[in-house]
Each structure stands twice: as structure tokens, then as C-alpha cells.
Scaffold this motif. Structure first.
Motif, PDB file in Angstrom:
ATOM      1  N   ARG A  84       0.887  -1.173   0.000  1.00 47.59           N
ATOM      2  CA  ARG A  84       0.000   0.000   0.000  1.00 47.59           C
ATOM      3  C   ARG A  84       0.924   1.221   0.000  1.00 47.59           C
ATOM      4  NH1 ARG A  84      -5.403  -0.409   1.284  1.00 47.59           N
ATOM      5  NH2 ARG A  84      -5.035  -2.356   2.413  1.00 47.59           N
ATOM      6  N   HIS A  85       0.924   1.940  -1.104  1.00 53.40           N
ATOM      7  CA  HIS A  85       1.971   2.926  -1.351  1.00 53.40           C
ATOM      8  C   HIS A  85       1.417   4.343  -1.483  1.00 53.40           C
ATOM      9  CE1 HIS A  85       4.732  -0.448  -2.190  1.00 53.40           C
ATOM     10  NE2 HIS A  85       3.703  -0.991  -2.823  1.00 53.40           N
ATOM     11  N   GLN A 123      -4.111   2.211  -2.146  1.00 51.65           N
ATOM     12  CA  GLN A 123      -4.831   0.984  -2.459  1.00 51.65           C
ATOM     13  C   GLN A 123      -3.895  -0.218  -2.358  1.00 51.65           C
ATOM     14  OE1 GLN A 123      -6.375   1.717  -6.415  1.00 51.65           O
ATOM     15  NE2 GLN A 123      -8.098   2.901  -5.636  1.00 51.65           N
ATOM     16  N   ALA A 124      -4.467  -1.409  -2.273  1.00 55.33           N
ATOM     17  CA  ALA A 124      -3.675  -2.631  -2.223  1.00 55.33           C
ATOM     18  C   ALA A 124      -4.448  -3.735  -2.933  1.00 55.33           C
ATOM     19  CB  ALA A 124      -3.379  -3.039  -0.789  1.00 55.33           C
ATOM     20  N   ARG A 125      -3.723  -4.716  -3.423  1.00 52.13           N
ATOM     21  CA  ARG A 125      -4.323  -5.860  -4.097  1.00 52.13           C
ATOM     22  C   ARG A 125      -3.629  -7.142  -3.660  1.00 52.13           C
ATOM     23  NH1 ARG A 125      -7.120  -2.230  -4.998  1.00 52.13           N
ATOM     24  NH2 ARG A 125      -7.997  -1.477  -6.971  1.00 52.13           N
ATOM     25  N   ALA A 126      -4.404  -8.220  -3.626  1.00 56.36           N
ATOM     26  CA  ALA A 126      -3.827  -9.553  -3.535  1.00 56.36           C
ATOM     27  C   ALA A 126      -3.538 -10.005  -4.959  1.00 56.36           C
ATOM     28  CB  ALA A 126      -4.793 -10.519  -2.859  1.00 56.36           C
ATOM     29  N   MET A 127      -2.360 -10.580  -5.185  1.00 55.56           N
ATOM     30  CA  MET A 127      -1.913 -10.869  -6.547  1.00 55.56           C
ATOM     31  C   MET A 127      -1.553 -12.349  -6.682  1.00 55.56           C
ATOM     32  SD  MET A 127       0.772  -7.683  -6.952  1.00 55.56           S
ATOM     33  CE  MET A 127       1.926  -8.519  -5.850  1.00 55.56           C
ATOM     34  N   PHE A 142       5.355   9.311  -4.810  1.00 58.69           N
ATOM     35  CA  PHE A 142       6.534   9.475  -3.959  1.00 58.69           C
ATOM     36  C   PHE A 142       7.180   8.110  -3.763  1.00 58.69           C
ATOM     37  CE2 PHE A 142       8.573  10.120   0.300  1.00 58.69           C
ATOM     38  CZ  PHE A 142       9.570  10.966  -0.165  1.00 58.69           C
ATOM     39  N   ILE A 143       8.115   7.771  -4.653  1.00 59.14           N
ATOM     40  CA  ILE A 143       8.685   6.434  -4.704  1.00 59.14           C
ATOM     41  C   ILE A 143       9.616   6.119  -3.541  1.00 59.14           C
ATOM     42  CG2 ILE A 143      10.123   4.897  -6.109  1.00 59.14           C
ATOM     43  CD1 ILE A 143       8.885   6.344  -8.557  1.00 59.14           C
ATOM     44  N   PRO A 144      10.417   7.057  -3.024  1.00 56.17           N
ATOM     45  CA  PRO A 144      11.299   6.693  -1.901  1.00 56.17           C
ATOM     46  C   PRO A 144      10.575   6.057  -0.718  1.00 56.17           C
ATOM     47  CG  PRO A 144      11.977   8.801  -2.808  1.00 56.17           C
ATOM     48  CD  PRO A 144      10.698   8.426  -3.507  1.00 56.17           C
ATOM     49  N   PRO A 148      11.518   0.856   1.415  1.00 55.20           N
ATOM     50  CA  PRO A 148      11.547  -0.156   2.477  1.00 55.20           C
ATOM     51  C   PRO A 148      10.725  -1.392   2.150  1.00 55.20           C
ATOM     52  CG  PRO A 148      11.305   2.025   3.431  1.00 55.20           C
ATOM     53  CD  PRO A 148      11.147   2.186   1.945  1.00 55.20           C
ATOM     54  N   PHE A 149       9.562  -1.216   1.520  1.00 50.43           N
ATOM     55  CA  PHE A 149       8.760  -2.361   1.090  1.00 50.43           C
ATOM     56  C   PHE A 149       9.539  -3.229   0.116  1.00 50.43           C
ATOM     57  CE2 PHE A 149       5.881  -4.157  -2.147  1.00 50.43           C
ATOM     58  CZ  PHE A 149       5.074  -4.962  -1.348  1.00 50.43           C
ATOM     59  N   GLY A 150      10.326  -2.588  -0.740  1.00 49.86           N
ATOM     60  CA  GLY A 150      11.052  -3.313  -1.767  1.00 49.86           C
ATOM     61  C   GLY A 150      12.238  -4.115  -1.276  1.00 49.86           C
ATOM     62  N   VAL A 151      12.764  -3.776  -0.091  1.00 45.11           N
ATOM     63  CA  VAL A 151      13.961  -4.478   0.388  1.00 45.11           C
ATOM     64  C   VAL A 151      13.763  -5.184   1.726  1.00 45.11           C
ATOM     65  CG1 VAL A 151      15.507  -2.928  -0.856  1.00 45.11           C
ATOM     66  CG2 VAL A 151      14.896  -2.408   1.518  1.00 45.11           C
TER      67      VAL A 151
END
Length: 225
Positions: A84-85, A123-127, A142-144, A148-151
Motif C-alpha cells: 500500500r503505497h 490501495q492494495a491488491r492480492a496478486m 513518492f517512490i522513496p 523499504p517495502f522493496g527491500v
């Protein structure tokens, strides 16, 4: 102002449908470069991405603090949480299928080649990616805050410190390239740091996978039995 239009990115993704891999990836990149000359980096390696329980691989062509474009996918399937970003994501499926559902939905949404998915800020999704999927992703926001989610899973769950480090150096490289293009006065500095980050990314690339156990290792194992 955004560098890219999500509609144009989708049009470039549509141009590569039906082609074999990896030719389809090259066709997408060339078409996008034709529409946005001089802003893409074709030399970044494919790296793993392990986030939200899903494991894929990705190739980034552009990144800044507010946008990125990449191709991502998996040949064997995966599933997980989108996160959720603070950013929104447009994904155009170019091969395979993506299955999504949101809170309160009781049947899956199925996206096939040519279909586009949007997951907005907050928003969020189950994938679920069935047996494999490949997609073009354009992100804006705002990508920064999403780093943390990415690593986090790479560091805390998988102990894949190499992939986490690659993710950070690669993103740093591309962000500094984009800042240098937008702010010519700081380009001499950003270019030097970007090159150092690029060298770090290449230095972190793992050695080629060993597909066969050497005969001397087999003999050693047999002796232990």
C-alpha cells in the motif's frame, strides 16, 4: 511535471505483444526510447525483486524520485501482496496472466496480454501470477517511501543482502541520472556518483548459476555415504 504519460507507456507495451521473449522486451524498450529519446538506461541488469511475499525479476529502464518504468515478471508464477503505497502503478500485461482481488471482492479479476491494471495510492491488491507473467510497469508518486517495502523481505526474511544492495545501488544510479538531466548545474556531481553506483550494481551481480555438480564433487559425496 511527469516525464512520461501512462497512455504512451501502454501504447509502447502493446507494440510488443505476441513476440517471443526476450525480443518483446527489446521491442518495448526501443519503442519507448523512440517516444522519449535520451532518458532511458538500457544497461541495467535483471535483478530479483522480493516484496510482499511475491518473488519476481525486474529490469528498470528509468527511475526518479517520482517515476519509474520497468519490465517485471516470472516464468514460474508467484503470489503476494501489492503493498500500500504513496504512488500509483499502471501495469500492462504482455505475457501470461495476472489474477487480482481487492478488499470486499469475492471473485478474481483476470488480466491477460494487452490488459492494463491500475492500483492507486493507498490501495492494495492480492496478486497471483498463475504459471508466469510478464508486464510493463509505470509508477508515479513518492517512490522513496516504497523503498523499504522493496527491500524488507530481502533483508529480514530471505537474507538476500545481495539483491537488497543491488536494488539500492541500481535505484540510486537511475535517480541521479534523472536529477542530472533536470538540473544541469549539479550534473557533474550526480554523474560521478551515478557511475559509482552503477559499478557497484555490476560488482554485485552474482556468478553464473552452476547447472551441474562437478564430477569431483560427486565423488566426494559418494565417499561420505
Amino acid at each position: 511535471m511527469p516525464v512520461f504519460s501512462q497512455e504512451v507507456v501502454d501504447e509502447c507495451a502493446q507494440a510488443c505483444l505476441g513476440l517471443p521473449k526476450p525480443q518483446m522486451f527489446d521491442v518495448f524498450a526501443r519503442e519507448l526510447d523512440r517516444r522519449y529519446p535520451g532518458v532511458l538506461d538500457f544497461d541495467q541488469p535483471w535483478i530479483y525483486s522480493i516484496a510482499g511475499g511475491a518473488m519476481i525479476q525486474m529490469k528498470l529502464y528509468y527511475a526518479s524520485p517520482t517515476e519509474y518504468i520497468m519490465i517485471w515478471g516470472t516464468p514460474i508464477g508467484s503470489e503476494g501482496h501489492s503493498g500500500r503505497h504513496f504512488a500509483g502503478f499502471w501495469d500492462t500485461v504482455i505475457d501470461g496472466e495476472m489474477h487480482y482481488y481487492a478488499e470486499g471482492e469475492f471473485s478474481q479479476r483476470v488480466y491477460k496480454p494487452g490488459d492494463r491494471v491500475y492500483v492507486g495510492p493507498g490501495q492494495a491488491r492480492a496478486m497471483n501470477f498463475t504459471d508466469g507473467v510478464w508486464a510493463v510497469e509505470y509508477c508515479r508518486g513518492f517512490i522513496p517511501a516504497s523503498v523499504p517495502f522493496g527491500v524488507a523481505s530481502e533483508i529480514l526474511v530471505c537474507w538476500d543482502f545481495l539483491t537488497a544492495a543491488q536494488t539500492l545501488t541500481l535505484y540510486t544510479d537511475l535517480v541521479l541520472q534523472s536529477i542530472g538531466r533536470q538540473l544541469p548545474l549539479v550534473k557533474p556531481v550526480t554523474s560521478v556518483i551515478a557511475k559509482l553506483a552503477g559499478r557497484a550494481t555490476r560488482a554485485l551481480q552474482p556468478s553464473p548459476e552452476v547447472s551441474k555438480i562437478p564430477d569431483d564433487n560427486i565423488a566426494w559425496f559418494q565417499k561420505q555415504v
